[in-house]
Scaffold this motif. Structure first.
Motif, PDB file in Angstrom:
ATOM      1  N   LEU A   1      71.669  21.704  63.109  1.00 44.00           N
ATOM      2  CA  LEU A   1      72.739  22.453  62.464  1.00 44.00           C
ATOM      3  C   LEU A   1      73.521  21.602  61.467  1.00 44.00           C
ATOM      4  CD1 LEU A   1      74.175  24.442  65.497  1.00 44.00           C
ATOM      5  CD2 LEU A   1      72.691  25.285  63.687  1.00 44.00           C
ATOM      6  N   LEU A   2      73.583  20.308  61.689  1.00 36.11           N
ATOM      7  CA  LEU A   2      74.367  19.441  60.830  1.00 36.11           C
ATOM      8  C   LEU A   2      73.647  19.067  59.543  1.00 36.11           C
ATOM      9  CD1 LEU A   2      75.863  17.018  63.499  1.00 36.11           C
ATOM     10  CD2 LEU A   2      76.988  18.933  62.369  1.00 36.11           C
ATOM     11  N   ASN A   3      72.335  19.116  59.533  1.00 36.75           N
ATOM     12  CA  ASN A   3      71.567  18.673  58.381  1.00 36.75           C
ATOM     13  C   ASN A   3      71.157  19.821  57.461  1.00 36.75           C
ATOM     14  OD1 ASN A   3      71.707  16.035  59.192  1.00 36.75           O
ATOM     15  ND2 ASN A   3      69.850  16.151  60.415  1.00 36.75           N
ATOM     16  N   LYS A   4      71.976  20.836  57.344  1.00 42.89           N
ATOM     17  CA  LYS A   4      71.673  21.942  56.447  1.00 42.89           C
ATOM     18  C   LYS A   4      72.041  21.540  55.030  1.00 42.89           C
ATOM     19  CE  LYS A   4      72.168  25.889  59.491  1.00 42.89           C
ATOM     20  NZ  LYS A   4      72.833  27.141  59.712  1.00 42.89           N
ATOM     21  N   SER A   5      71.067  21.596  54.161  1.00 42.98           N
ATOM     22  CA  SER A   5      71.347  21.337  52.756  1.00 42.98           C
ATOM     23  C   SER A   5      70.422  22.229  51.935  1.00 42.98           C
ATOM     24  CB  SER A   5      71.135  19.870  52.414  1.00 42.98           C
ATOM     25  OG  SER A   5      69.785  19.527  52.574  1.00 42.98           O
ATOM     26  N   CYS A   6      70.916  22.660  50.813  1.00 45.75           N
ATOM     27  CA  CYS A   6      70.174  23.572  49.959  1.00 45.75           C
ATOM     28  C   CYS A   6      69.018  22.827  49.293  1.00 45.75           C
ATOM     29  CB  CYS A   6      71.108  24.171  48.909  1.00 45.75           C
ATOM     30  SG  CYS A   6      70.275  25.279  47.778  1.00 45.75           S
ATOM     31  N   PRO A   7      67.790  23.320  49.407  1.00 51.86           N
ATOM     32  CA  PRO A   7      66.659  22.657  48.760  1.00 51.86           C
ATOM     33  C   PRO A   7      66.652  22.829  47.243  1.00 51.86           C
ATOM     34  CG  PRO A   7      65.921  24.611  49.911  1.00 51.86           C
ATOM     35  CD  PRO A   7      67.365  24.432  50.249  1.00 51.86           C
ATOM     36  N   LEU A   8      67.468  23.728  46.714  1.00 50.40           N
ATOM     37  CA  LEU A   8      67.515  23.964  45.276  1.00 50.40           C
ATOM     38  C   LEU A   8      68.722  23.316  44.614  1.00 50.40           C
ATOM     39  CD1 LEU A   8      66.436  27.707  45.213  1.00 50.40           C
ATOM     40  CD2 LEU A   8      65.040  25.696  44.800  1.00 50.40           C
ATOM     41  N   SER A   9      69.528  22.592  45.394  1.00 51.33           N
ATOM     42  CA  SER A   9      70.666  21.859  44.855  1.00 51.33           C
ATOM     43  C   SER A   9      70.380  20.368  44.963  1.00 51.33           C
ATOM     44  CB  SER A   9      71.933  22.187  45.645  1.00 51.33           C
ATOM     45  OG  SER A   9      72.228  23.550  45.535  1.00 51.33           O
ATOM     46  N   GLY A  10      70.984  19.629  44.120  1.00 50.21           N
ATOM     47  CA  GLY A  10      70.814  18.187  44.169  1.00 50.21           C
ATOM     48  C   GLY A  10      70.229  17.639  42.889  1.00 50.21           C
ATOM     49  N   LYS A  11      69.976  16.348  42.920  1.00 50.67           N
ATOM     50  CA  LYS A  11      69.545  15.639  41.725  1.00 50.67           C
ATOM     51  C   LYS A  11      68.133  16.005  41.283  1.00 50.67           C
ATOM     52  CE  LYS A  11      69.215  10.962  39.923  1.00 50.67           C
ATOM     53  NZ  LYS A  11      69.318   9.548  40.217  1.00 50.67           N
ATOM     54  N   ASP A  12      67.181  15.977  42.192  1.00 47.31           N
ATOM     55  CA  ASP A  12      65.773  16.219  41.855  1.00 47.31           C
ATOM     56  C   ASP A  12      65.311  17.633  42.178  1.00 47.31           C
ATOM     57  OD1 ASP A  12      65.555  13.603  41.001  1.00 47.31           O
ATOM     58  OD2 ASP A  12      65.038  12.886  43.010  1.00 47.31           O
ATOM     59  N   ALA A  13      66.228  18.546  42.333  1.00 45.76           N
ATOM     60  CA  ALA A  13      65.886  19.919  42.702  1.00 45.76           C
ATOM     61  C   ALA A  13      65.287  20.661  41.506  1.00 45.76           C
ATOM     62  CB  ALA A  13      67.122  20.650  43.198  1.00 45.76           C
ATOM     63  N   PRO A  14      64.329  21.548  41.773  1.00 44.17           N
ATOM     64  CA  PRO A  14      63.757  22.329  40.668  1.00 44.17           C
ATOM     65  C   PRO A  14      64.746  23.364  40.157  1.00 44.17           C
ATOM     66  CG  PRO A  14      62.851  23.044  42.753  1.00 44.17           C
ATOM     67  CD  PRO A  14      63.692  21.836  43.039  1.00 44.17           C
ATOM     68  N   LYS A  15      64.626  23.708  38.891  1.00 45.15           N
ATOM     69  CA  LYS A  15      65.511  24.691  38.285  1.00 45.15           C
ATOM     70  C   LYS A  15      65.015  26.088  38.625  1.00 45.15           C
ATOM     71  CE  LYS A  15      67.505  26.016  33.886  1.00 45.15           C
ATOM     72  NZ  LYS A  15      67.472  25.842  32.431  1.00 45.15           N
ATOM     73  N   VAL A  16      65.936  26.973  38.997  1.00 44.87           N
ATOM     74  CA  VAL A  16      65.580  28.350  39.304  1.00 44.87           C
ATOM     75  C   VAL A  16      65.444  29.108  37.993  1.00 44.87           C
ATOM     76  CG1 VAL A  16      66.301  30.469  40.460  1.00 44.87           C
ATOM     77  CG2 VAL A  16      66.793  28.265  41.502  1.00 44.87           C
ATOM     78  N   ASP A  17      64.229  29.584  37.717  1.00 44.09           N
ATOM     79  CA  ASP A  17      63.949  30.268  36.470  1.00 44.09           C
ATOM     80  C   ASP A  17      62.879  31.318  36.740  1.00 44.09           C
ATOM     81  OD1 ASP A  17      64.103  30.877  33.802  1.00 44.09           O
ATOM     82  OD2 ASP A  17      62.685  29.330  33.189  1.00 44.09           O
ATOM     83  N   TYR A  18      62.932  32.431  36.044  1.00 46.32           N
ATOM     84  CA  TYR A  18      61.964  33.497  36.268  1.00 46.32           C
ATOM     85  C   TYR A  18      60.563  33.104  35.818  1.00 46.32           C
ATOM     86  CZ  TYR A  18      62.175  34.726  31.291  1.00 46.32           C
ATOM     87  OH  TYR A  18      62.098  34.696  29.926  1.00 46.32           O
ATOM     88  N   LYS A  19      60.446  32.075  34.993  1.00 38.12           N
ATOM     89  CA  LYS A  19      59.139  31.625  34.518  1.00 38.12           C
ATOM     90  C   LYS A  19      58.466  30.640  35.474  1.00 38.12           C
ATOM     91  CE  LYS A  19      61.393  30.752  30.794  1.00 38.12           C
ATOM     92  NZ  LYS A  19      61.845  30.200  29.514  1.00 38.12           N
ATOM     93  N   ASN A  20      59.210  30.125  36.422  1.00 38.76           N
ATOM     94  CA  ASN A  20      58.679  29.179  37.405  1.00 38.76           C
ATOM     95  C   ASN A  20      58.097  29.959  38.582  1.00 38.76           C
ATOM     96  OD1 ASN A  20      58.094  26.981  38.967  1.00 38.76           O
ATOM     97  ND2 ASN A  20      60.150  26.112  38.902  1.00 38.76           N
ATOM     98  N   ILE A  21      56.882  30.451  38.400  1.00 39.16           N
ATOM     99  CA  ILE A  21      56.259  31.352  39.372  1.00 39.16           C
ATOM    100  C   ILE A  21      55.944  30.641  40.684  1.00 39.16           C
ATOM    101  CG2 ILE A  21      54.300  32.903  39.756  1.00 39.16           C
ATOM    102  CD1 ILE A  21      56.373  33.830  37.692  1.00 39.16           C
ATOM    103  N   ASN A  22      55.516  29.386  40.618  1.00 35.86           N
ATOM    104  CA  ASN A  22      55.181  28.651  41.846  1.00 35.86           C
ATOM    105  C   ASN A  22      56.396  28.491  42.752  1.00 35.86           C
ATOM    106  OD1 ASN A  22      52.498  28.323  41.097  1.00 35.86           O
ATOM    107  ND2 ASN A  22      52.954  26.466  39.941  1.00 35.86           N
TER     108      ASN A  22
END
Length: 80
Positions: free
Chosen positions: A13-34
């Motif tokens: 419960l303590l180690n919850k972190s968003c996989p899409l936030s942070g320094k090396d996180a991928p950008k959320v975009d409609y063209k990024n199908i993978n």
């Protein structure tokens, strides 16, 4: 003895972190199908944030990107 189900100090419960936030996180975009395919089920439904641990802000951006990709026929609405 404490019941583990009600133990608030659980490491999971303590180690919850968003996989899409942070320094090396991928950008959320409609063209990024993978990336978008990782957050949809086999049937084409968008996975909820309680399953994927994505923050509320990124979940809204993710669902918007999935809907745009569906509209442009980059992702299917439903899968057979």
């Amino acid at each position: 003895m404490k019941n583990k189900a009600f133990d608030n100090t659980s490491k999971a419960l303590l180690n919850k972190s968003c996989p899409l936030s942070g320094k090396d996180a991928p950008k959320v975009d409609y063209k990024n199908i993978n990336l978008l395919k990782k957050y949809t089920t086999e049937k084409g439904k968008i996975l909820p944030s309680r399953v994927t641990q994505v923050s509320t802000k990124k979940q809204k951006a993710l669902s918007q990107a999935v809907k745009r990709a569906r509209f442009l026929a980059l992702l299917p609405y439903v899968s057979n």
